[in-house]
Design a protein around this motif. Structure first.
Motif, mmCIF file in Angstrom:
data_model
loop_
_atom_site.group_PDB
_atom_site.id
_atom_site.type_symbol
_atom_site.label_atom_id
_atom_site.label_comp_id
_atom_site.label_asym_id
_atom_site.label_seq_id
_atom_site.Cartn_x
_atom_site.Cartn_y
_atom_site.Cartn_z
ATOM 1 N N HIS A 36 0.848 -1.217 0.000
ATOM 2 C CA HIS A 36 0.000 0.000 0.000
ATOM 3 C C HIS A 36 0.876 1.256 0.000
ATOM 4 C CE1 HIS A 36 -3.431 -2.517 0.553
ATOM 5 N NE2 HIS A 36 -2.892 -3.053 1.646
ATOM 6 N N GLY A 37 1.890 1.254 -0.906
ATOM 7 C CA GLY A 37 2.665 2.484 -1.100
ATOM 8 C C GLY A 37 3.673 2.743 -0.002
ATOM 9 N N ARG A 38 3.798 1.865 0.942
ATOM 10 C CA ARG A 38 4.790 2.080 2.016
ATOM 11 C C ARG A 38 5.791 0.948 1.972
ATOM 12 N NH1 ARG A 38 4.719 6.983 4.670
ATOM 13 N NH2 ARG A 38 2.616 7.827 4.667
ATOM 14 N N VAL A 39 7.048 1.263 2.323
ATOM 15 C CA VAL A 39 8.087 0.223 2.298
ATOM 16 C C VAL A 39 7.738 -0.849 3.327
ATOM 17 C CG1 VAL A 39 10.498 -0.283 2.823
ATOM 18 C CG2 VAL A 39 9.875 1.846 1.601
ATOM 19 N N ALA A 40 7.679 -2.112 2.871
ATOM 20 C CA ALA A 40 7.350 -3.213 3.802
ATOM 21 C C ALA A 40 8.606 -4.030 4.083
ATOM 22 C CB ALA A 40 6.285 -4.099 3.156
ATOM 23 N N ARG A 41 9.433 -4.324 3.008
ATOM 24 C CA ARG A 41 10.565 -5.225 3.244
ATOM 25 C C ARG A 41 11.741 -4.738 2.393
ATOM 26 N NH1 ARG A 41 11.633 -10.198 0.892
ATOM 27 N NH2 ARG A 41 9.673 -10.148 -0.304
ATOM 28 N N ILE A 42 12.949 -4.910 2.865
ATOM 29 C CA ILE A 42 14.138 -4.500 2.093
ATOM 30 C C ILE A 42 15.070 -5.706 1.985
ATOM 31 C CG2 ILE A 42 16.112 -2.912 2.023
ATOM 32 C CD1 ILE A 42 14.465 -1.127 4.007
ATOM 33 N N GLU A 43 15.466 -6.052 0.777
ATOM 34 C CA GLU A 43 16.429 -7.161 0.567
ATOM 35 C C GLU A 43 17.736 -6.546 0.066
ATOM 36 O OE1 GLU A 43 15.443 -10.110 -2.275
ATOM 37 O OE2 GLU A 43 13.682 -10.830 -1.140
ATOM 38 N N ASP A 44 18.864 -6.974 0.602
ATOM 39 C CA ASP A 44 20.150 -6.432 0.123
ATOM 40 C C ASP A 44 21.105 -7.600 -0.046
ATOM 41 O OD1 ASP A 44 22.561 -5.339 -0.339
ATOM 42 O OD2 ASP A 44 22.520 -3.894 1.324
ATOM 43 N N THR A 45 21.486 -7.861 -1.311
ATOM 44 C CA THR A 45 22.329 -9.060 -1.521
ATOM 45 C C THR A 45 23.671 -8.876 -0.813
ATOM 46 O OG1 THR A 45 23.230 -8.015 -3.479
ATOM 47 C CG2 THR A 45 21.363 -9.504 -3.800
ATOM 48 N N GLN A 46 24.022 -7.648 -0.557
ATOM 49 C CA GLN A 46 25.329 -7.471 0.128
ATOM 50 C C GLN A 46 25.034 -6.842 1.491
ATOM 51 O OE1 GLN A 46 28.092 -5.229 -2.237
ATOM 52 N NE2 GLN A 46 29.385 -4.785 -0.452
ATOM 53 N N ALA A 47 24.695 -7.703 2.419
ATOM 54 C CA ALA A 47 24.332 -7.172 3.763
ATOM 55 C C ALA A 47 25.511 -6.361 4.275
ATOM 56 C CB ALA A 47 24.068 -8.338 4.716
ATOM 57 N N PRO A 48 25.230 -5.278 5.038
ATOM 58 C CA PRO A 48 26.339 -4.409 5.490
ATOM 59 C C PRO A 48 27.469 -5.246 6.099
ATOM 60 C CG PRO A 48 24.248 -3.839 6.593
ATOM 61 C CD PRO A 48 23.956 -4.894 5.594
#
Lengths: 90, 738, 258, 370
Positions: free
Chosen positions: A76-88
């Motif tokens: 619904h237009g809001r960030v729900a999940r973030i995937e980052d192949t290179q985790a910090p």
């Protein structure tokens, strides 16, 4: 004889800036994400869910190529999940 | 007394139809009419401009209108007009109502004179005299004769700057567009006054001062004064220099993206230096250009000065606003009506789907520009609608016919009648590959040559090609010592790019040479043949490195090209020898159309192993349009026992050349002229080199990219020659290889 | 003083001028035809012949291989006679002029694959024919225009594919994905559709975007089952009826394959 | 082809025939330096207490004995490009340069006293009166300087149009007042001490569309007679204006950049028109009495009236004597080559004339048997 010849250097996709990615928060609006990371270059064709993929790909003339992806999933237009192949730190 | 109009009659009409006149009449049949309304009728008809006289009468109940038509203009003749062509004047007068077939009335006479005077005043002809004569013709027509005394154009006699202490008048007005022409510029229109030119000059004056630290320089007032006889103009510019300011602290602010030290190096301006607007602007540009290579296409950097009046110092802060990182979405190529699109796309360094890189785009423009079949290229950046950080690139190419099927006969001094047939295409069928098939027959030689080169064999830009050739030459005719050398063979060429500008070329090849001697072949050659026989199979390899940054292959305006090469005939061949060569060229861009080129070439060869010298048929020669212009082809250097040119194993040539466009046709970019000084000589061997043996010549040359191929023409005069030299001032060559 | 040449057409009537022009046109002397037409228009600006001349001038320029002049002339005709009964022919002619824009002498002997050349004129032709179909659906040129539009759409799609393949060779996967997606979004029904999908799948795989690849694979299977099988088996999909033009012919020559 | 655009304008009239009344007598003639461009070097000799001071175009100022012409002193002002002067009086001789400098020399020995930088090229230096000298610069400004120290007392500006005629009126010193005319066709009367504007009269109004037609400079010499100034503009009007209030008495169409002079006995106003016709007019109403056309387009200077004769110089260096009553030419002589630089100066019956080749001559003003 393998002569150090000039080989094509290929750079593709978005520049992914670690400290900008660190500022990503769930609940952010699409505009805020775009302000931080710019417009995603890989928009996907038959995408079922609302997601943005920031892909950075670099293939130097010599040496290994580099690939990193940060995907932002919206609900619904809001960030729900973030995937980052290179985790910090990864 | 009034009456009802039964009918209306019009008398005196010649060219104008009754119908037209009736439409202008304020009355029609059936109206009641009386004398009170006649002025209304008369005024209505006068306003049409057709009639010089109108009368109203009555015959019974018929309204009679008697008119006298104005004359029509038959012929308009101008005399005495030279500065403005007749048709320009006719167009100008049409605007004022003076045109063949149109109605003529005296009132427009002064409007005509005024219009003509305006035309001449605009061109600075202040004392123009105009007089107009009208001659009556039968059938109510007139001729208009306009005689013009154009008088002289008012010339600028003096541009005087008042109030300038830091710089004298001469240094300030040198680059003005208005002023007194230099003594040699006899065709210059510099002394023709125009307001635009003057305002341009004031701008130049202001930037001259701003570039030398005079921050609050100001032009108080400018006066343009004209002499009473209207022939001379004096321009006075009153200036207030103000103080000279130096640079105080310099720093950067805003989102720098890159480390501050790296950007600081790009800033030319140093504290303590005199403030120069040009340097400040250039520094800002250099920073923003650096940012464009990181994708910030819309970066802008503006220098903000803070002036400290006491210390007369300016603290400079460069505010960096990078804007968003911009991505290139689509690159469209247009104008390639004869070439595959990939031939251009593969030259581009900027790719789709990558972020914008200013340097790569500039580099792409130069790489496309360097293609021999490209006349001009223009790259345009367009924002993608609705997106802040995406752009499309539009690359518009105009192509040039680079060689084609050319059958022809030619004549050149040293080869006599030359029958050639060659299909040489730099862009064979639009594939970007270069293919040359040429056969030629002349009194001197028969030659067959077939070569193919794919400049972009691998996606990284490596090139590959091969060539085979057969050549039979009669040395006597070619003004070389008396022998004939028949050759056939072939070679393969590999070009490997080592960097953006550097290429390594490897060229292994095989060649069979057969020497045919004639009655008076000189002793030197006969001895060689006794020792080595007259047939040789030669396996050779040439390795060379070329560094080339020139902005075009045909008429380079700037850049450099250095090539060092070593050709080795491998052991196992019938002869063993090597040839080392170097050629260097530096081109400096003096202005948009002027470039200065310094070039030098060295060639040295020697035998090794069982061969003790460079074979005579591989000797270097000098003289002629390709080496030292002004001297007969191959005539320089050692002579054999029959006093014919024998060549040598060591050649040095050099040239200083100033390139400039064809005068009067500066925009024709298929022709380039140059004035040159050549020097060069060929020596038996390295240790015979003597500087004062070098021959020097100077002269003018021209290269024309004709449809048949490049044509070079030169006129050279020897400056330093020795007796026995064969000079030749006019030389030309068709199809000079590049 | 200007040399006084005898101008043969000095006192020709309008019909005589028109007759001469038509004869020159039919006999293929297009340059001469254009000259007479322009004289007709200048001397007798109003009247039946002038209007007829206005429509035949662009045709003459078109046949004389002067596209720019032809386009200007046809636009002038449409502007001057928007209601003319033959105005649909004008739209159709405009499309034809752009369709055969760069057919130079060389390209007749060695046919070039239009997909690999400058496609801007073709795109323009597509608009012109489109306008004809919209405004005169039942014009007698409609059917031919429709066929040409299909051909153009396929060529434009092939052009996108060629560029995508160019970038695939260089492993520039984002560029290849964008070009292939452009075909899917703009050229529905073009022959190159299955290849576009195949390229998309390959690009997504290379960029580790597996769910995008799977979604696209699902669409491919649904619409083009046999190409889907080829992709699963790893065979490259080619444009069916791939003319390839000169490129294929050249590549058989040694040293040329690149 | 148009390489040499022949000058098709009308040429100056040839030297006319005339019946000589007598031959002019030159008392002395001497060169005071190099020649100069007639429009960059508009210098008038300064005549006062027994001295004639003149300057050439390259910074050489020479003083000669008024009667014998023998040189008294000579000063070289470096490479100053002298464009106006010589304003003499009060023991001082002032010249103006193209670099906007006013330079004063001591009348006795020619030593430089002071030098002041002003705003633009100096085209007119007034006589020194009441301790004040007024310089007119090309940008339309009047600068009043203290004759002793050179310090600027006051400045008045009247803007010049985009295009104006080369040259400017030499400010005319009147008792306690300065009469000046400008390039916008206006004439001002100013208080000498404070530069306050007593009155401002509009001699003519620019008309026409081009810059050229709108030229309206009032550059000429303004004769004054019985409290009335007779001022003229280029392509405009000749107007009679009262000195005390600036009221217009009469005005008539006239075009002149040279100006005129007045013969008080016969009350005839002699004016040189811009086409070098010389007019005799009635000062009461501006009616024309006579017009001398034989010297047309010979680049005449403004006339100098001496007795019943009026003298004008022309572009070849000739001086012509005209009879004031009918304009007939009565005498002629050549005072140098290259044109008479400015209106000759009359002092005690002697004319001091400077020619463009640097020749300064003293000639008896009256010709004939009186």
């Amino acid at each position: 004889c393998n002569v150090p010849s000039f080989r094509l250097d290929v750079q593709q996709g978005n520049a992914i800036d670690d400290d900008k990615v660190a500022q990503l928060r769930e609940g952010m609006t699409a505009r805020q994400v775009a302000f931080l990371l710019g417009t995603p270059q890989v928009k996907g064709t038959f995408v079922r869910e609302d997601r943005w993929d920031y892909v950075y790909y670099h293939r130097p003339g010599r040496g290994a190529s580099e690939l990193r992806r940060v995907s932002v999933f919206f609900d619904h237009g809001r960030v729900a999940r973030i995937e980052d192949t290179q985790a910090p730190g990864g | 007394q009034s009456y009802v109009i039964e009918d209306i009659e019009i008398e005196g009409l010649e060219r104008i139809t009754a119908g037209t006149t009736l439409t202008y009449l304020p009355v029609q049949v059936g109206d009641t009419f009386d004398d009170a309304r006649s002025p209304e009728v008369i005024r209505a008809l006068f306003q049409t401009g057709f009639f010089s006289d109108v009368e109203v009468a009555r015959r019974g109940d018929v309204l009679v209108v008697i008119v006298q038509e104005r004359p029509a203009i038959n012929e308009i003749r101008f005399s005495g007009n030279r500065d403005i062509p007749t048709d320009a004047l006719t167009d100008a007068l049409q605007g004022v109502g003076l045109q063949r077939g149109r109605v003529f009335n005296r009132t427009i006479l002064d409007r005509i004179e005024n219009e003509l005077r305006q035309q001449y005043l605009a061109r600075g002809r202040y004392n123009v005299q105009i007089d107009i004569e009208i001659t009556e013709l039968p059938r109510n027509r007139v001729d208009v004769d306009i005689t013009i005394a154009e008088g002289q154009v008012a010339r600028i006699r003096e541009v005087n700057i008042v109030g300038n202490e830091a710089f004298d008048d001469r240094s300030l007005t040198r680059r003005f567009e208005s002023g007194v022409p230099r003594w040699w510029a006899f065709l210059s229109r510099r002394d023709h006054y125009s307001r635009q030119k003057l305002s341009g000059d004031l701008e130049k004056l202001r930037s001259h001062y701003l570039d030398e630290g005079f921050l609050n320089f100001d032009v108080d007032s400018t006066q343009v004064t004209l002499t009473p006889d209207r022939k001379d103009i004096y321009i006075t510019i009153n200036v207030d220099e103000g103080a000279q300011y130096r640079i105080g602290a310099v720093d950067l602010a805003g989102d720098l993206i890159l480390p501050a030290e790296e950007l600081r190096e790009l800033i030319e301006v140093q504290p303590g230096e005199v403030f120069s607007r040009r340097e400040v602007v250039e520094s800002a540009e250099r920073i923003s250009r650096r940012l464009t290579t990181e994708g910030f296409a819309f970066a802008n950097v503006n220098p903000v000065p803070e002036v400290d009046e006491e210390t007369r110092e300016v603290a400079l802060t460069f505010f960096v606003d990078p804007g968003p990182r911009v991505y290139v979405r689509r690159i469209t190529i247009t104008g390639n009506s004869r070439t595959l699109e990939s031939v251009y796309r593969r030259e581009l360094r900027q790719m789709e789907g990558a972020w914008f890189n200013g340097d790569q785009i500039d580099r792409s423009r130069v790489r496309v520009q360097r293609l021999p079949f490209v006349e001009s290229v223009n790259i345009e950046t367009r924002r993608v609608a609705g997106s802040e950080d995406e752009v499309d690139l539009e690359i518009a190419v105009t192509e040039r016919m680079s060689g084609a099927l050319s059958l022809g006969a030619g004549y050149s001094q040293n080869q006599g009648l030359l029958l050639t047939g060659s299909l040489s295409q730099d862009n064979f069928l639009g594939s970007g590959n270069r293919v040359t098939i040429s056969l030629s027959r002349s009194d001197v030689s028969q030659m067959v040559n077939f070569s193919v080169l794919n400049p972009h064999y691998t996606i990284h830009g490596a090139s590959r090609g091969f060539s085979v050739f057969y050549q039979e030459i009669d040395a006597e005719e070619a003004n070389i010592s008396r022998f004939a050398a028949n050759r056939f063979g072939g070679d393969v060429t590999y070009g490997i790019p080592l960097s953006e500008f550097g290429t390594l070329t490897i060229q292994p090849g095989f060649e069979n040479v057969e020497i045919v001697t004639v009655a008076d072949t000189p002793g030197e050659i006969l001895d060689f043949i006794d020792r080595e026989g007259n047939q040789y199979n030669l396996l050779s390899t040439e390795v060379s490195y070329t560094y080339d940054t020139r902005d075009s292959v045909i008429f380079a305006a700037s850049g450099r090209r250095h090539r060092v090469g070593a050709e080795l005939v491998l052991p196992g061949s019938d002869l063993q020898y090597y040839r080392l060569s170097y050629s260097g060229q530096e081109i400096f861009k003096l202005s948009d159309s002027y470039s200065l080129s310094l070039s030098a070439r060295l060639g040295y060869g020697d035998g090794y192993g069982s061969t003790d010298e460079l074979p005579f048929f591989e000797h270097y020669f000098a003289g002629g349009i390709r080496t030292v212009r002004g001297f007969k082809d191959n005539s320089l250097g050692p002579r054999d026992s029959n006093d014919d040119p024998y060549g040598g194993s060591f050649r040095t040539t050099g040239s200083v050349e100033l390139f400039f466009p064809l005068p009067f046709a500066a925009d024709n970019d298929a022709v380039r002229m140059s004035s040159f000084v050549d020097a060069g000589q060929v020596f038996a061997s390295v240790d015979d080199f003597e500087a004062d043996e070098l021959r020097v010549s100077a002269g003018l040359a021209m290269t024309w990219m004709s449809p048949v191929g490049p044509l070079s023409l030169s006129y050279g005069v020897p400056l330093r020659e020795k007796d026995g030299d064969e000079t030749q001032s006019v030389q030309f060559l068709l199809g000079a290889a590049f | 003083c200007a040399a006084w040449q005898q101008d043969p057409t000095r006192n020709w009537s309008a019909s005589q001028l028109y007759g001469e022009a038509k004869a020159a046109l039919d006999s293929g002397d297009y340059q001469q035809a254009v000259e007479y037409y322009e004289l007709l228009e200048a001397r007798f600006p109003f009247g039946r012949y002038a209007q007829q001349a206005q429509i035949e001038i662009p045709y003459a320029y078109y046949k004389a291989a002067e596209p720019e002049a032809a386009l200007a002339a046809v636009d002038r005709f449409v502007q001057l006679n928007p209601r003319h009964p033959h105005v649909d022919y004008a739209y159709y002619l405009r499309g034809l002029i752009n369709f055969n824009r760069d057919q130079g002498f060389l390209s007749r002997i060695f046919p070039m694959d239009p997909a690999e050349m400058d496609v801007k004129p073709l795109d323009q032709a597509f608009q012109d024919f489109g306008r004809l179909l919209r405004e005169f659906p039942d014009s007698r040129y409609a059917e031919d225009a429709h066929q040409r539009m299909i051909f153009i759409r396929n060529t434009l799609a092939n052009h996108e594919i060629r560029v995508a393949q160019f970038y695939m060779e260089r492993r520039a996967w984002v560029a290849a994905e964008q070009r292939a997606r452009y075909v899917v979004e703009h050229y529905q029904g073009a022959e190159a559709m299955p290849l576009a999908l195949a390229i998309l799948i390959q690009s997504y795989r290379a960029l580790d975007l597996d769910d995008h690849a799977d979604n696209t694979m699902a669409v491919l299977e649904l619409n083009f089952p046999d190409q889907a099988a080829a992709v699963r088996a790893g065979r490259t999909v080619t444009l069916d009826g791939d003319t390839g033009g000169v490129r294929r012919w050249l590549e058989r020559l040694p040293f040329f394959a690149n | 082809c148009g390489l040499w655009s022949r000058d098709t304008t009308e040429p100056p009239a040839p030297l006319p025939e005339f019946t000589a009344l007598g031959s002019p007598m030159t008392l002395w003639s001497r060169s005071i330096g190099g020649s100069g461009d007639r429009y960059l070097w508009q210098v008038q000799p300064g005549v006062t207490d027994g001295l004639v001071v003149a300057a050439d175009a390259r910074g050489r100022v020479t003083a000669l004995d008024r009667d014998s012409g023998s040189p008294r002193w000579e000063t070289r002002l470096g490479d100053a490009r002298i464009s106006s002067g010589v304003g003499v009086g009060g023991g001082v001789a002032v010249v103006g340069t193209l670099d906007g400098e006013a330079i004063a020399l001591n009348l006795e020995n020619g030593d430089e006293i002071w030098r002041t930088q002003l705003s633009s090229e100096l085209l007119g230096i007034s006589a020194v009166a009441g301790g004040i000298v007024v310089a007119r610069s090309n940008d339309g400004r009047l600068h009043a300087l203290d004759a002793a120290s050179g310090s600027v007392q006051w400045t008045v500006l009247r803007t010049t149009p985009a295009l104006s005629l080369r040259g400017a009126q030499v400010p005319r010193m009147l008792p306690g007042r300065v009469l000046a005319s400008f390039d916008n066709g206006r004439m001002l009367m100013l208080g000498a001490q404070r530069g306050n504007v007593l009155w401002e009269a509009t001699l003519a109004v620019p008309s026409g569309r081009s810059d050229l037609e709108r030229l309206i400079d009032a550059d000429g010499h303004i004769p004054v007679y019985r409290g009335v100034a007779f001022a003229t503009t280029y392509q405009g009007r000749l107007a009679a204006v009262t000195l005390d209030s600036g009221d217009l008495i009469w005005a008539r169409d006239f075009s002149s950049y040279q100006g005129g002079d007045i013969h008080s006995d016969s009350e005839i106003l002699v004016m040189t028109a811009s086409d070098s016709h010389v007019w005799g007019l009635d000062p009461r109403n501006g009616g024309d009495l006579w017009q001398q056309r034989d010297l047309r387009l010979r680049g005449l200077t403004a006339p100098v009236v001496a007795g019943d004769q009026a003298v004008v110089g022309d572009y070849q260096g000739y001086l012509h004597w005209l009879n004031v009553r009918d304009g007939g030419i009565v005498a002629r002589t050549r005072a140098g080559s290259g044109g008479i630089v400015s209106r000759p100066v009359l002092d005690d019956g002697v004319l001091y004339v400077l020619a463009a080749n640097g020749q300064l001559s003293a000639i008896r003003a009256r010709v004939g048997n009186d």
